[in-house]
Design a protein around this motif. Sequence first.
Motif, PDB file in Angstrom:
ATOM      1  N   LEU A  12      46.197  11.485  46.532  1.00  0.00           N
ATOM      2  CA  LEU A  12      45.834  10.162  46.844  1.00  0.00           C
ATOM      3  C   LEU A  12      46.208   9.581  48.298  1.00  0.00           C
ATOM      4  CD1 LEU A  12      46.269   8.526  43.365  1.00  0.00           C
ATOM      5  CD2 LEU A  12      44.237   9.443  44.083  1.00  0.00           C
ATOM      6  N   THR A  13      46.979  10.420  48.758  1.00  0.00           N
ATOM      7  CA  THR A  13      47.497  10.000  50.239  1.00  0.00           C
ATOM      8  C   THR A  13      46.233   9.763  51.050  1.00  0.00           C
ATOM      9  OG1 THR A  13      47.759  12.330  51.071  1.00  0.00           O
ATOM     10  CG2 THR A  13      49.750  11.126  50.034  1.00  0.00           C
ATOM     11  N   GLY A  14      46.344   8.904  52.040  1.00  0.00           N
ATOM     12  CA  GLY A  14      45.259   8.595  52.936  1.00  0.00           C
ATOM     13  C   GLY A  14      45.255   7.123  52.618  1.00  0.00           C
ATOM     14  N   ARG A  15      44.855   6.140  53.979  1.00  0.00           N
ATOM     15  CA  ARG A  15      44.799   4.707  53.885  1.00  0.00           C
ATOM     16  C   ARG A  15      43.714   4.283  52.931  1.00  0.00           C
ATOM     17  NH1 ARG A  15      44.655   1.113  59.259  1.00  0.00           N
ATOM     18  NH2 ARG A  15      44.586  -0.895  58.083  1.00  0.00           N
ATOM     19  N   TRP A  16      42.595   4.827  52.849  1.00  0.00           N
ATOM     20  CA  TRP A  16      41.774   4.213  52.113  1.00  0.00           C
ATOM     21  C   TRP A  16      41.184   4.860  50.802  1.00  0.00           C
ATOM     22  CZ3 TRP A  16      40.742  -0.078  54.755  1.00  0.00           C
ATOM     23  CH2 TRP A  16      40.902  -0.022  55.846  1.00  0.00           C
ATOM     24  N   LYS A  17      41.997   5.989  50.351  1.00  0.00           N
ATOM     25  CA  LYS A  17      41.496   6.693  49.192  1.00  0.00           C
ATOM     26  C   LYS A  17      41.711   5.822  48.086  1.00  0.00           C
ATOM     27  CE  LYS A  17      42.376  11.506  50.580  1.00  0.00           C
ATOM     28  NZ  LYS A  17      43.059  12.664  50.516  1.00  0.00           N
ATOM     29  N   VAL A  18      42.687   5.117  47.720  1.00  0.00           N
ATOM     30  CA  VAL A  18      42.615   3.936  46.485  1.00  0.00           C
ATOM     31  C   VAL A  18      41.561   2.962  46.563  1.00  0.00           C
ATOM     32  CG1 VAL A  18      44.255   2.441  45.220  1.00  0.00           C
ATOM     33  CG2 VAL A  18      45.258   4.518  46.246  1.00  0.00           C
ATOM     34  N   SER A  19      41.390   2.485  47.678  1.00  0.00           N
ATOM     35  CA  SER A  19      40.341   1.535  47.880  1.00  0.00           C
ATOM     36  C   SER A  19      38.993   2.060  47.663  1.00  0.00           C
ATOM     37  CB  SER A  19      40.307   1.079  49.393  1.00  0.00           C
ATOM     38  OG  SER A  19      41.452   0.181  49.609  1.00  0.00           O
ATOM     39  N   LEU A  20      38.781   3.223  47.966  1.00  0.00           N
ATOM     40  CA  LEU A  20      37.432   3.932  47.660  1.00  0.00           C
ATOM     41  C   LEU A  20      37.439   4.082  46.154  1.00  0.00           C
ATOM     42  CD1 LEU A  20      37.488   6.523  50.499  1.00  0.00           C
ATOM     43  CD2 LEU A  20      35.594   4.614  50.219  1.00  0.00           C
ATOM     44  N   ILE A  21      38.248   4.654  45.520  1.00  0.00           N
ATOM     45  CA  ILE A  21      38.460   4.827  44.058  1.00  0.00           C
ATOM     46  C   ILE A  21      38.039   3.470  43.385  1.00  0.00           C
ATOM     47  CG2 ILE A  21      39.952   5.506  41.953  1.00  0.00           C
ATOM     48  CD1 ILE A  21      41.280   7.475  43.860  1.00  0.00           C
ATOM     49  N   PHE A  22      38.685   2.325  43.930  1.00  0.00           N
ATOM     50  CA  PHE A  22      38.403   0.793  43.077  1.00  0.00           C
ATOM     51  C   PHE A  22      36.975   0.858  43.231  1.00  0.00           C
ATOM     52  CE2 PHE A  22      43.011   0.317  42.617  1.00  0.00           C
ATOM     53  CZ  PHE A  22      43.105   0.008  41.427  1.00  0.00           C
ATOM     54  N   ALA A  23      36.574   0.982  44.567  1.00  0.00           N
ATOM     55  CA  ALA A  23      34.797   0.595  44.886  1.00  0.00           C
ATOM     56  C   ALA A  23      34.018   1.473  44.040  1.00  0.00           C
ATOM     57  CB  ALA A  23      34.902   0.792  46.470  1.00  0.00           C
ATOM     58  N   ILE A  24      34.391   2.740  43.876  1.00  0.00           N
ATOM     59  CA  ILE A  24      33.379   3.560  43.226  1.00  0.00           C
ATOM     60  C   ILE A  24      33.428   3.158  41.736  1.00  0.00           C
ATOM     61  CG2 ILE A  24      32.604   6.058  42.763  1.00  0.00           C
ATOM     62  CD1 ILE A  24      33.738   6.434  45.520  1.00  0.00           C
ATOM     63  N   ASN A  25      34.614   2.698  41.313  1.00  0.00           N
ATOM     64  CA  ASN A  25      34.686   2.358  39.876  1.00  0.00           C
ATOM     65  C   ASN A  25      33.762   1.204  39.418  1.00  0.00           C
ATOM     66  OD1 ASN A  25      35.860   1.783  37.303  1.00  0.00           O
ATOM     67  ND2 ASN A  25      36.613  -0.121  37.993  1.00  0.00           N
ATOM     68  N   GLU A  26      33.326   0.458  40.127  1.00  0.00           N
ATOM     69  CA  GLU A  26      32.424  -0.623  39.686  1.00  0.00           C
ATOM     70  C   GLU A  26      31.021  -0.119  39.451  1.00  0.00           C
ATOM     71  OE1 GLU A  26      32.769  -3.638  42.857  1.00  0.00           O
ATOM     72  OE2 GLU A  26      35.190  -3.879  42.270  1.00  0.00           O
ATOM     73  N   GLU A  27      30.657   0.834  40.300  1.00  0.00           N
ATOM     74  CA  GLU A  27      29.422   1.325  39.922  1.00  0.00           C
ATOM     75  C   GLU A  27      29.059   2.545  40.986  1.00  0.00           C
ATOM     76  OE1 GLU A  27      26.379  -1.476  42.700  1.00  0.00           O
ATOM     77  OE2 GLU A  27      26.669  -2.017  40.480  1.00  0.00           O
ATOM     78  N   ALA A  28      28.204   3.478  40.842  1.00  0.00           N
ATOM     79  CA  ALA A  28      27.938   4.548  41.837  1.00  0.00           C
ATOM     80  C   ALA A  28      27.655   3.759  43.116  1.00  0.00           C
ATOM     81  CB  ALA A  28      26.751   5.349  41.265  1.00  0.00           C
ATOM     82  N   LYS A  29      28.005   4.403  44.034  1.00  0.00           N
ATOM     83  CA  LYS A  29      27.889   3.787  45.512  1.00  0.00           C
ATOM     84  C   LYS A  29      27.307   4.862  46.677  1.00  0.00           C
ATOM     85  CE  LYS A  29      29.833  -0.391  44.700  1.00  0.00           C
ATOM     86  NZ  LYS A  29      31.158  -0.763  44.702  1.00  0.00           N
ATOM     87  N   SER A  30      26.451   4.340  47.474  1.00  0.00           N
ATOM     88  CA  SER A  30      26.033   5.118  48.450  1.00  0.00           C
ATOM     89  C   SER A  30      27.195   5.027  49.800  1.00  0.00           C
ATOM     90  CB  SER A  30      24.878   4.739  49.032  1.00  0.00           C
ATOM     91  OG  SER A  30      24.719   3.416  49.739  1.00  0.00           O
ATOM     92  N   TYR A  31      26.855   5.911  50.643  1.00  0.00           N
ATOM     93  CA  TYR A  31      27.791   5.975  51.615  1.00  0.00           C
ATOM     94  C   TYR A  31      27.756   4.558  52.444  1.00  0.00           C
ATOM     95  CZ  TYR A  31      29.806   7.495  56.086  1.00  0.00           C
ATOM     96  OH  TYR A  31      30.732   7.598  57.203  1.00  0.00           O
ATOM     97  N   SER A  32      26.561   4.122  52.719  1.00  0.00           N
ATOM     98  CA  SER A  32      26.340   2.744  53.383  1.00  0.00           C
ATOM     99  C   SER A  32      26.766   1.576  52.737  1.00  0.00           C
ATOM    100  CB  SER A  32      25.180   2.469  53.782  1.00  0.00           C
ATOM    101  OG  SER A  32      24.371   2.524  52.696  1.00  0.00           O
ATOM    102  N   GLU A  33      26.855   1.828  51.327  1.00  0.00           N
ATOM    103  CA  GLU A  33      27.516   0.665  50.506  1.00  0.00           C
ATOM    104  C   GLU A  33      28.943   0.717  50.650  1.00  0.00           C
ATOM    105  OE1 GLU A  33      24.404   0.074  46.806  1.00  0.00           O
ATOM    106  OE2 GLU A  33      25.530   1.772  46.966  1.00  0.00           O
ATOM    107  N   LEU A  34      29.684   1.930  50.868  1.00  0.00           N
ATOM    108  CA  LEU A  34      31.022   1.961  50.847  1.00  0.00           C
ATOM    109  C   LEU A  34      31.710   1.580  52.305  1.00  0.00           C
ATOM    110  CD1 LEU A  34      31.630   5.345  49.019  1.00  0.00           C
ATOM    111  CD2 LEU A  34      32.371   3.028  48.221  1.00  0.00           C
TER     112      LEU A  34
END
Length: 92
Positions: A12-34
Amino acid sequence: KFCNAYKNLSQLTGRWKVSLIFAINEEAKSYSELKSEIPNITDRILSKQLSELQENKIIENEKDKTKSIYTLSAKGLKILTLLQHINELDLT
């Protein structure tokens, strides 16, 4: 020899990985949505972080002709549960 917690947390190291996990949790996301949900991330870093999350089997990528859709894997859902518990802690 490193403990299992260290091995898991190192994925999980990396500045954005936790944010990405929380963002994808809500629903499936495309690259542009992320990209729009996390506005300060560069394309290079977003691609790198998504690739690393895929390599570690935390997220899955379903590609169709026009875009990639990212979802959490079973492992990703377990990690999300732990992150949600950590998020609720008040360590200040």
